[in-house]
Write an enzyme that holds these catalytic residues in place. Structure first.
Site, PDB file in Angstrom:
ATOM      1  N   GLN A 170       0.817  -1.222   0.000  1.00 49.29           N
ATOM      2  CA  GLN A 170       0.000   0.000   0.000  1.00 49.29           C
ATOM      3  C   GLN A 170       0.847   1.268   0.000  1.00 49.29           C
ATOM      4  O   GLN A 170       0.323   2.356  -0.213  1.00 49.29           O
ATOM      5  CB  GLN A 170      -0.927   0.015   1.219  1.00 49.29           C
ATOM      6  N   HIS A 192      -0.960  -3.961  -9.010  1.00 49.92           N
ATOM      7  CA  HIS A 192      -2.266  -3.312  -9.226  1.00 49.92           C
ATOM      8  C   HIS A 192      -2.590  -2.223  -8.211  1.00 49.92           C
ATOM      9  O   HIS A 192      -3.580  -1.511  -8.355  1.00 49.92           O
ATOM     10  CB  HIS A 192      -3.393  -4.348  -9.316  1.00 49.92           C
ATOM     11  N   CYS A 312     -16.574 -10.231   4.935  1.00 50.60           N
ATOM     12  CA  CYS A 312     -17.869 -10.898   4.914  1.00 50.60           C
ATOM     13  C   CYS A 312     -17.624 -12.376   4.721  1.00 50.60           C
ATOM     14  O   CYS A 312     -17.052 -12.771   3.719  1.00 50.60           O
ATOM     15  CB  CYS A 312     -18.684 -10.349   3.755  1.00 50.60           C
TER      16      CYS A 312
HETATM   17  N1  PLP Z   1      -0.810  -6.600   1.356  1.00 46.33           N
HETATM   18  C1  PLP Z   1      -1.609  -5.537   1.493  1.00 46.33           C
HETATM   19  C2  PLP Z   1      -1.318  -4.532   2.571  1.00 46.33           C
HETATM   20  C3  PLP Z   1      -2.692  -5.359   0.638  1.00 46.33           C
HETATM   21  O1  PLP Z   1      -3.490  -4.294   0.782  1.00 46.33           O
HETATM   22  C4  PLP Z   1      -2.942  -6.330  -0.361  1.00 46.33           C
HETATM   23  C5  PLP Z   1      -4.119  -6.212  -1.259  1.00 46.33           C
HETATM   24  O2  PLP Z   1      -5.182  -5.821  -0.862  1.00 46.33           O
HETATM   25  C6  PLP Z   1      -2.059  -7.419  -0.473  1.00 46.33           C
HETATM   26  C7  PLP Z   1      -1.015  -7.511   0.409  1.00 46.33           C
HETATM   27  C8  PLP Z   1      -2.254  -8.477  -1.501  1.00 46.33           C
HETATM   28  O3  PLP Z   1      -1.800  -8.046  -2.770  1.00 46.33           O
HETATM   29  P1  PLP Z   1      -2.353  -8.777  -4.088  1.00 46.33           P
HETATM   30  O4  PLP Z   1      -3.737  -8.289  -4.302  1.00 46.33           O
HETATM   31  O5  PLP Z   1      -1.416  -8.372  -5.175  1.00 46.33           O
HETATM   32  O6  PLP Z   1      -2.288 -10.236  -3.827  1.00 46.33           O
END
Ligand code: PLP
Length: 369
Positions: A170, A192, A312
């Site tokens: 993030q 992404h 959920c």
């Molecule tokens: N770590 C954090 C802090 C995230 O917010 C997310 C995704 O929401 C992930 C890991 C997982 O990443 P990915 O969606 O590429 O598997």
């Protein structure tokens, strides 16, 4: 036109990433093939590796491309040669679940009411346990946006001969992220969340650290992760990361505008982690009495996408685990909504949100009267 305010869930593809991906898709070729098409694909992958490495201040062999951020977290946690795992109470579920899946002792370090790790508790945990530890501490929380003191945690970890991993998924593109300055051993990233494609991630690995590989196959990624590389995904990831890290961001001004308007229109509003350093794009808030699930659906009907931060499962809505760890009451957790901005956001989005929000609050008040 929709108003998309959930960039922490996923960020729309940046034009730079799209262009790089189309170029890669048209190229064809397996990066492991030795003839011309293969060499061209290899060149693209290595160019992308260098671009990403440059953004983080590391050298290219330290970058392992993975399928997703989740996979990179799994590789770091399951692959580390340690005896026990120490994580903060607000890590992403993929960190918590990967740690539990190792079968090793997992120790959870509490956070303050503002969602920041308690460094004294970390120190005590490391000092009291037996065997070599891996600490996993995220750089920024996906729900509250709270920035964790990773640099200090790294110093504590190393004092106790522990390894330290940070989930920077993030943080990249939202705050400066330099691997060396943070002093960590391992770092997870995801394409992404910076405007690259879904389904591509990376693990950054300090020189000298050996992990047990989790995906067995060919000798790709210097033997650290089997499988033909996702060339287009990797090219898109690097292009997006470069665009996200290089552009001076005015996102904080937008977020601050939103928060001041919210405070004006809904004075009883709680903004979580507002007292600590936060990601400049994230507002996690709650207005007591305005149920988040209903508000989310109503906002969606009005063309606005936000998130509750709630999980959920089996049809049962449970409030945010992160907020529970911060000691937030069940009643307030049920009202928590996350708004997160990104490269497509504008002041018009805020105007639309505030206008709709005021209508929903008025409707909620009428229903309660
Ligand atoms: N770590 C954090 C802090 C995230 O917010 C997310 C995704 O929401 C992930 C890991 C997982 O990443 P990915 O969606 O590429 O598997």
């Amino acid at each position: 036109m929709r108003t998309y305010l959930d960039h922490n869930a996923t960020t729309p593809l940046r034009p730079q990433a799209r262009a790089a991906m189309l170029e890669a898709l048209d190229l064809g070729g397996n990066p492991s093939s030795i003839y011309a098409e293969g060499r061209a694909a290899r060149a693209l992958v290595e160019k992308a590796r260098k671009t990403l490495a440059d953004q983080l201040g590391v050298i290219p062999p330290m970058v392992i491309f993975t399928g997703v951020g989740t996979e990179a977290n799994n590789l770091a946690i399951k692959g580390a040669n340690v005896d026990r795992i120490v994580i903060s109470a607000v890590e992403h579920s993929c960190v918590l679940e990967a740690a539990n899946a190792t079968g090793k002792p997992v120790e959870i370090v509490p956070v303050t009411a503002d969602g920041v790790i308690d460094l004294e508790a970390l120190e005590k945990t490391l000092a009291s346990g037996q065997g070599k530890a891996l600490v996993s501490l995220m750089l920024a929380n996906n729900e509250t946006g709270a920035i964790q003191p990773v640099r200090d945690a790294a110093a504590i970890a190393h004092d106790h001969d522990a390894l330290i991993h940070t989930d920077a998924v993030q943080a990249l593109g939202k705050i400066p992220v330099n691997f060396g300055l943070l002093g960590v051993d391992l770092m997870t990233l995801s394409a992404h969340k910076v405007g690259g494609p879904q389904g591509t991630g990376a693990l950054i690995l300090r020189d000298g650290i050996v992990l047990e590989k989790q995906i067995h196959g060919g000798g790709q990624e210097l033997g650290r992760r089997g499988g033909t590389e996702n060339v287009a995904g990797i090219a898109g990831f690097a292009a997006a990361a470069k665009a996200a890290c290089e552009k001076e961001s005015d996102i904080k001004a937008l977020r601050d505008l939103l928060e001041s308007k919210l405070q004006e229109t809904s004075p009883g509003m709680t903004i979580f982690s507002a007292a600590v350093e936060r990601l400049p794009n994230t507002t996690y808030m709650a207005l007591k009495g305005l149920a988040a699930q209903t508000t989310l659906i109503n906002l969606d009907l009005e063309g606005i996408a936000v998130s509750t931060g709630s999980a959920c499962s089996s049809g049962k809505v449970t409030g945010s685990r992160v907020l529970a760890e911060m000691g937030v009451s069940d009643a307030l957790r049920a009202c928590a909504l996350r708004i997160s901005f990104g490269w497509t956001s504008s002041e018009a989005d805020i105007e639309k949100f505030i206008e709709t929000w005021q209508q929903l609050v008025a409707r909620g008040n009428q229903a309660a009267a």
